[in-house]
Write a protein that holds these residues in place. Sequence first.
Motif, PDB file in Angstrom:
ATOM      1  N   ALA A  29       0.833  -1.205   0.000  1.00 11.10           N
ATOM      2  CA  ALA A  29       0.000   0.000   0.000  1.00 11.10           C
ATOM      3  C   ALA A  29       0.865   1.252   0.000  1.00 11.10           C
ATOM      4  O   ALA A  29       0.551   2.241  -0.671  1.00 11.10           O
ATOM      5  N   LEU A  30       1.970   1.212   0.728  1.00  9.92           N
ATOM      6  CA  LEU A  30       2.898   2.349   0.738  1.00  9.92           C
ATOM      7  C   LEU A  30       3.421   2.626  -0.666  1.00  9.92           C
ATOM      8  O   LEU A  30       3.480   3.791  -1.105  1.00  9.92           O
ATOM      9  N   LEU A  31       3.778   1.576  -1.397  1.00 14.43           N
ATOM     10  CA  LEU A  31       4.265   1.755  -2.768  1.00 14.43           C
ATOM     11  C   LEU A  31       3.165   2.276  -3.694  1.00 14.43           C
ATOM     12  O   LEU A  31       3.384   3.224  -4.454  1.00 14.43           O
ATOM     13  N   ARG A  32       2.002   1.657  -3.632  1.00 16.75           N
ATOM     14  CA  ARG A  32       0.911   2.086  -4.524  1.00 16.75           C
ATOM     15  C   ARG A  32       0.559   3.544  -4.298  1.00 16.75           C
ATOM     16  O   ARG A  32       0.503   4.346  -5.241  1.00 16.75           O
ATOM     17  N   HIS A  33       0.311   3.899  -3.042  1.00 17.84           N
ATOM     18  CA  HIS A  33      -0.132   5.253  -2.745  1.00 17.84           C
ATOM     19  C   HIS A  33       1.012   6.253  -2.849  1.00 17.84           C
ATOM     20  O   HIS A  33       0.791   7.414  -3.217  1.00 17.84           O
ATOM     21  N   GLY A  34       2.231   5.800  -2.534  1.00 23.83           N
ATOM     22  CA  GLY A  34       3.379   6.690  -2.661  1.00 23.83           C
ATOM     23  C   GLY A  34       3.644   7.067  -4.103  1.00 23.83           C
ATOM     24  O   GLY A  34       3.914   8.231  -4.416  1.00 23.83           O
ATOM     25  N   PHE A  35       3.576   6.090  -5.000  1.00 21.43           N
ATOM     26  CA  PHE A  35       3.763   6.386  -6.420  1.00 21.43           C
ATOM     27  C   PHE A  35       2.633   7.281  -6.925  1.00 21.43           C
ATOM     28  O   PHE A  35       2.862   8.202  -7.715  1.00 21.43           O
ATOM     29  N   ALA A  36       1.412   7.022  -6.465  1.00 25.70           N
ATOM     30  CA  ALA A  36       0.282   7.860  -6.894  1.00 25.70           C
ATOM     31  C   ALA A  36       0.478   9.297  -6.426  1.00 25.70           C
ATOM     32  O   ALA A  36       0.187  10.250  -7.164  1.00 25.70           O
ATOM     33  N   GLU A  37       0.991   9.471  -5.210  1.00 23.72           N
ATOM     34  CA  GLU A  37       1.221  10.817  -4.695  1.00 23.72           C
ATOM     35  C   GLU A  37       2.273  11.558  -5.501  1.00 23.72           C
ATOM     36  O   GLU A  37       2.245  12.785  -5.616  1.00 23.72           O
ATOM     37  N   ALA A  38       3.206  10.805  -6.077  1.00 22.62           N
ATOM     38  CA  ALA A  38       4.252  11.412  -6.908  1.00 22.62           C
ATOM     39  C   ALA A  38       3.793  11.586  -8.353  1.00 22.62           C
ATOM     40  O   ALA A  38       4.581  11.986  -9.207  1.00 22.62           O
ATOM     41  N   GLY A  39       2.517  11.288  -8.608  1.00 23.82           N
ATOM     42  CA  GLY A  39       1.972  11.446  -9.953  1.00 23.82           C
ATOM     43  C   GLY A  39       2.291  10.295 -10.880  1.00 23.82           C
ATOM     44  O   GLY A  39       2.271  10.447 -12.101  1.00 23.82           O
ATOM     45  N   ALA A  40       2.580   9.130 -10.322  1.00 18.92           N
ATOM     46  CA  ALA A  40       2.950   7.963 -11.115  1.00 18.92           C
ATOM     47  C   ALA A  40       2.045   6.789 -10.725  1.00 18.92           C
ATOM     48  O   ALA A  40       1.206   6.890  -9.829  1.00 18.92           O
ATOM     49  N   VAL A  41       2.230   5.683 -11.413  1.00 18.76           N
ATOM     50  CA  VAL A  41       1.453   4.483 -11.139  1.00 18.76           C
ATOM     51  C   VAL A  41       2.411   3.312 -11.017  1.00 18.76           C
ATOM     52  O   VAL A  41       3.288   3.128 -11.867  1.00 18.76           O
ATOM     53  N   TRP A  42       2.255   2.544  -9.916  1.00 19.69           N
ATOM     54  CA  TRP A  42       2.989   1.289  -9.824  1.00 19.69           C
ATOM     55  C   TRP A  42       2.068   0.162 -10.264  1.00 19.69           C
ATOM     56  O   TRP A  42       1.070  -0.115  -9.612  1.00 19.69           O
ATOM     57  N   ASP A  43       2.409  -0.420 -11.388  1.00 23.27           N
ATOM     58  CA  ASP A  43       1.662  -1.569 -11.901  1.00 23.27           C
ATOM     59  C   ASP A  43       2.368  -2.817 -11.395  1.00 23.27           C
ATOM     60  O   ASP A  43       3.416  -3.214 -11.908  1.00 23.27           O
ATOM     61  N   GLU A  44       1.803  -3.439 -10.370  1.00 19.04           N
ATOM     62  CA  GLU A  44       2.471  -4.574  -9.734  1.00 19.04           C
ATOM     63  C   GLU A  44       2.639  -5.746 -10.694  1.00 19.04           C
ATOM     64  O   GLU A  44       3.610  -6.494 -10.600  1.00 19.04           O
TER      65      GLU A  44
END
Length: 236
Positions: A57-72
């Motif tokens: 969740a930290l990775l998903r939301h952290g990337f979203a906050e930086a304007g990016a998307v983590w596609d697992e």
Amino acid sequence: MTVRDLDGWTIAFDLDGTLVDSAPDLIGTLNHLLNAHGHPPVPLSAARHLVGHGARALLRHGFAEAGAVWDEVADPGLFDRFIAHYLGRIADDSRPFEGVVETLDALAGRGAVLCVATNKRSDLAEALIEALDLGRHFAAVAGADRVSARKPAAAHVVEAVRMAGGDPARAVMVGDASTDTGSARAAGVPCVVCGFGYNDLPLHQLGGDVVIDSFLDLIAAVERLSARTLLREPAI
């Protein structure tokens, strides 16, 4: 002579934002990966809404906050890189909050059994606890992988208390976020909220029984909640 007035009681603690100010190393690892992918860092203050739900969740939301998307699915290795980097610096800048060690010692001296109920993976939680020399305090460490359902499910705090050999009917949860209060409320366990932690909602919306501004205030809060519980128990 210390009075063992907390014999039979179990205190369950959240880890990040409750026992330990771990945001510098968690957010530092997130920013290391964001930088490697060409994205801007997130501020340390983001810990309030990013920390407490687990690494994915930290990775998903952290990337979203930086304007990016983590596609697992497309980049499953990012999670492993996060874990490897975080383990390498797990206690570089993380420290127990002021008053933690003294308070844990005092609670144990009065007979309470202590355990940890964290959405962090158990191996990471134990690595952090041991690196900070806190391991001697806890009868059990229940990460999300050691329980049938993670916080805010009732099962997390209930199973953590039972892992420590305690009775959920005589337990107190100590945490800083809605996952902690939600788990405690669902389990019927009173909850102390650490107002100095990574509160993801305004304190009055978290739904805790007592809010403390310093870890040194915890013993008085536990005394109040345990006394209130005993008053509700039927006379024998």
